[in-house]
Write a protein that holds these residues in place. Structure first.
Motif, mmCIF file in Angstrom:
data_model
loop_
_atom_site.group_PDB
_atom_site.id
_atom_site.type_symbol
_atom_site.label_atom_id
_atom_site.label_comp_id
_atom_site.label_asym_id
_atom_site.label_seq_id
_atom_site.Cartn_x
_atom_site.Cartn_y
_atom_site.Cartn_z
ATOM 1 N N GLY A 61 0.820 -1.204 0.000
ATOM 2 C CA GLY A 61 0.000 0.000 0.000
ATOM 3 C C GLY A 61 0.853 1.253 0.000
ATOM 4 N N LYS A 62 0.544 2.152 0.926
ATOM 5 C CA LYS A 62 1.261 3.424 1.001
ATOM 6 C C LYS A 62 2.352 3.427 2.065
ATOM 7 C CE LYS A 62 -2.637 6.125 -0.785
ATOM 8 N NZ LYS A 62 -2.026 6.246 -2.124
ATOM 9 N N SER A 63 2.589 2.279 2.706
ATOM 10 C CA SER A 63 3.649 2.197 3.711
ATOM 11 C C SER A 63 5.018 2.084 3.050
ATOM 12 C CB SER A 63 3.416 1.008 4.645
ATOM 13 O OG SER A 63 2.296 1.233 5.482
ATOM 14 N N ALA A 64 6.037 2.445 3.805
ATOM 15 C CA ALA A 64 7.406 2.445 3.278
ATOM 16 C C ALA A 64 7.866 1.034 2.934
ATOM 17 C CB ALA A 64 8.349 3.058 4.316
ATOM 18 N N VAL A 65 8.656 0.939 1.885
ATOM 19 C CA VAL A 65 9.329 -0.321 1.534
ATOM 20 C C VAL A 65 10.585 -0.432 2.387
ATOM 21 C CG1 VAL A 65 10.515 -1.585 -0.292
ATOM 22 C CG2 VAL A 65 8.416 -0.305 -0.810
ATOM 23 N N ILE A 66 10.676 -1.515 3.166
ATOM 24 C CA ILE A 66 11.824 -1.733 4.046
ATOM 25 C C ILE A 66 12.369 -3.119 3.716
ATOM 26 C CG2 ILE A 66 12.629 -1.737 6.427
ATOM 27 C CD1 ILE A 66 9.989 -0.270 7.160
ATOM 28 N N GLU A 67 13.504 -3.161 3.060
ATOM 29 C CA GLU A 67 13.970 -4.421 2.473
ATOM 30 C C GLU A 67 14.459 -5.428 3.505
ATOM 31 O OE1 GLU A 67 16.242 -4.251 -1.185
ATOM 32 O OE2 GLU A 67 15.733 -2.132 -1.399
ATOM 33 N N ASP A 68 15.066 -4.964 4.567
ATOM 34 C CA ASP A 68 15.595 -5.883 5.581
ATOM 35 C C ASP A 68 14.519 -6.084 6.648
ATOM 36 O OD1 ASP A 68 17.159 -7.497 7.127
ATOM 37 O OD2 ASP A 68 18.415 -5.883 7.924
ATOM 38 N N THR A 69 13.703 -7.125 6.477
ATOM 39 C CA THR A 69 12.513 -7.300 7.301
ATOM 40 C C THR A 69 12.450 -8.703 7.874
ATOM 41 O OG1 THR A 69 11.174 -5.629 6.166
ATOM 42 C CG2 THR A 69 9.984 -7.414 7.211
ATOM 43 N N SER A 70 12.038 -8.796 9.140
ATOM 44 C CA SER A 70 11.801 -10.086 9.793
ATOM 45 C C SER A 70 10.389 -10.095 10.358
ATOM 46 C CB SER A 70 12.808 -10.304 10.929
ATOM 47 O OG SER A 70 12.541 -9.405 11.999
ATOM 48 N N LEU A 71 9.940 -11.255 10.809
ATOM 49 C CA LEU A 71 8.625 -11.340 11.431
ATOM 50 C C LEU A 71 8.568 -10.496 12.696
ATOM 51 C CD1 LEU A 71 5.819 -12.638 11.243
ATOM 52 C CD2 LEU A 71 6.699 -14.526 12.648
ATOM 53 N N VAL A 72 9.642 -10.435 13.448
ATOM 54 C CA VAL A 72 9.684 -9.587 14.639
ATOM 55 C C VAL A 72 9.508 -8.121 14.247
ATOM 56 C CG1 VAL A 72 11.155 -8.756 16.519
ATOM 57 C CG2 VAL A 72 11.016 -11.205 16.029
ATOM 58 N N ASP A 73 10.101 -7.706 13.134
ATOM 59 C CA ASP A 73 9.915 -6.334 12.660
ATOM 60 C C ASP A 73 8.442 -6.059 12.355
ATOM 61 O OD1 ASP A 73 12.654 -5.635 12.718
ATOM 62 O OD2 ASP A 73 12.962 -6.559 10.756
ATOM 63 N N LEU A 74 7.759 -7.021 11.728
ATOM 64 C CA LEU A 74 6.338 -6.854 11.424
ATOM 65 C C LEU A 74 5.534 -6.693 12.707
ATOM 66 C CD1 LEU A 74 5.837 -9.486 8.560
ATOM 67 C CD2 LEU A 74 6.307 -7.048 8.348
ATOM 68 N N ALA A 75 5.906 -7.440 13.736
ATOM 69 C CA ALA A 75 5.227 -7.308 15.026
ATOM 70 C C ALA A 75 5.527 -5.968 15.672
ATOM 71 C CB ALA A 75 5.642 -8.457 15.947
ATOM 72 N N HIS A 76 6.768 -5.539 15.611
ATOM 73 C CA HIS A 76 7.134 -4.247 16.202
ATOM 74 C C HIS A 76 6.347 -3.099 15.556
ATOM 75 C CE1 HIS A 76 11.291 -5.690 17.871
ATOM 76 N NE2 HIS A 76 10.278 -6.040 18.639
ATOM 77 N N ASP A 77 6.078 -3.205 14.266
ATOM 78 C CA ASP A 77 5.293 -2.171 13.603
ATOM 79 C C ASP A 77 3.912 -2.040 14.246
ATOM 80 O OD1 ASP A 77 7.362 -1.630 11.852
ATOM 81 O OD2 ASP A 77 6.471 -2.705 10.157
ATOM 82 N N VAL A 78 3.311 -3.175 14.612
ATOM 83 C CA VAL A 78 1.992 -3.141 15.254
ATOM 84 C C VAL A 78 2.085 -2.445 16.607
ATOM 85 C CG1 VAL A 78 0.090 -4.526 16.163
ATOM 86 C CG2 VAL A 78 1.245 -5.223 14.045
#
Length: 263
Positions: A61-78
């Protein structure tokens, strides 16, 4: 109304808030290759009784593209989104990639959630080689091949996705997803395996499965329920994006679960 929320790394996440902010918060997390718009039927159903927050997962969508991503990062975003809106405790519902994000949230901070709904997902989705191969292919060739066949994975043969406005909007969201954002999420899923962590989860969970889902099956949901202390199972007759294919049944199952775990 869209609001950009900066995560802990200063990257912008597109968020959307509906309903009454004084009511209990229900946050929705989208699947791989989609955006917040996939939750339209749920927003319409739940916004009267909940403070509904949707967001575009990083790289979508309109969120930033962040290439170095883990599942923990996805949780931290929440967590960062909830902190921005000063929400101490929420209900969470995620589908597919959003569902396994929910499991990670429950592992990291169960006290932040009254309930976690894990829709059309699994504690481990697919295998690493396939995810990494898909990531490499999308980066090299784009998403056209995946868009052309996505309806066979997302929807069952009995669903008229061609004449469903939300289904068409969701397929369109895949076609405009940034390849690097999609690939980064694929690599996050390649490295995500929470099967051994289920036993430590101390928050009520609902495994909401699609009975016709070939991607994350009812067996995957049953595994979650069997290994998670406070988990229940619900099955709707739909494929992988069950919230779009069977919105009434999905909403009823989710509402019944939320009613059992009020904030």
């Amino acid at each position: 109304m869209m609001t950009f929320v900066n995560n802990r790394n200063g990257q912008a996440l597109a968020t959307y808030r509906f309903g009454d902010a004084s009511k209990p918060t229900l946050i929705f997390s989208n699947s791989l290759g989609t955006d917040h718009g996939m939750w339209q039927a749920q927003v319409e159903y739940f916004a009267q009784d909940y403070d509904v927050i949707c967001y575009d997962t990083r790289g979508h969508g309109k969120s930033a593209v962040i290439e170095d991503t883990s599942l923990v990062d996805l949780a931290h975003d929440v967590f960062d989104i909830l902190d921005h809106y000063q929400v101490e405790k929420a209900h969470f519902c995620g589908i597919s990639m959003g569902g396994i994000t929910g499991i990670q949230l429950a592992v990291l901070a169960p006290q932040r959630f009254a309930s976690i709904t894990i829709a059309n997902s699994a504690a481990k989705i697919g295998n690493a080689d396939a995810w990494n191969s898909r990531a490499d292919s999308v980066e090299a060739n784009g998403l056209a091949d995946i868009v052309a066949t996505t309806h066979t994975r997302w929807f069952s043969d009995k669903f008229d996705y061609i004449h469903d406005a939300v289904a068409q909007k969701t397929i369109q969201s895949l076609s405009v997803t940034a390849p690097k954002g999609y690939a980064a999420s694929c690599r996050a899923l390649a490295n995500a395996d929470l099967r051994d962590a289920l036993a430590q989860i101390d928050v009520p969970c609902l495994a909401l499965c699609g009975g016709l889902d070939p991607v994350t099956t009812v067996v995957d949901g049953e595994f979650i329920v069997e290994h998670t202390p406070h988990a229940a199972l619900a099955v709707v007759e739909a494929s992988h994006l069950s919230n779009i294919e069977a919105p009434a049944e999905f909403n009823q199952a989710l509402a019944a679960f939320l009613d059992q775990h009020r904030i």
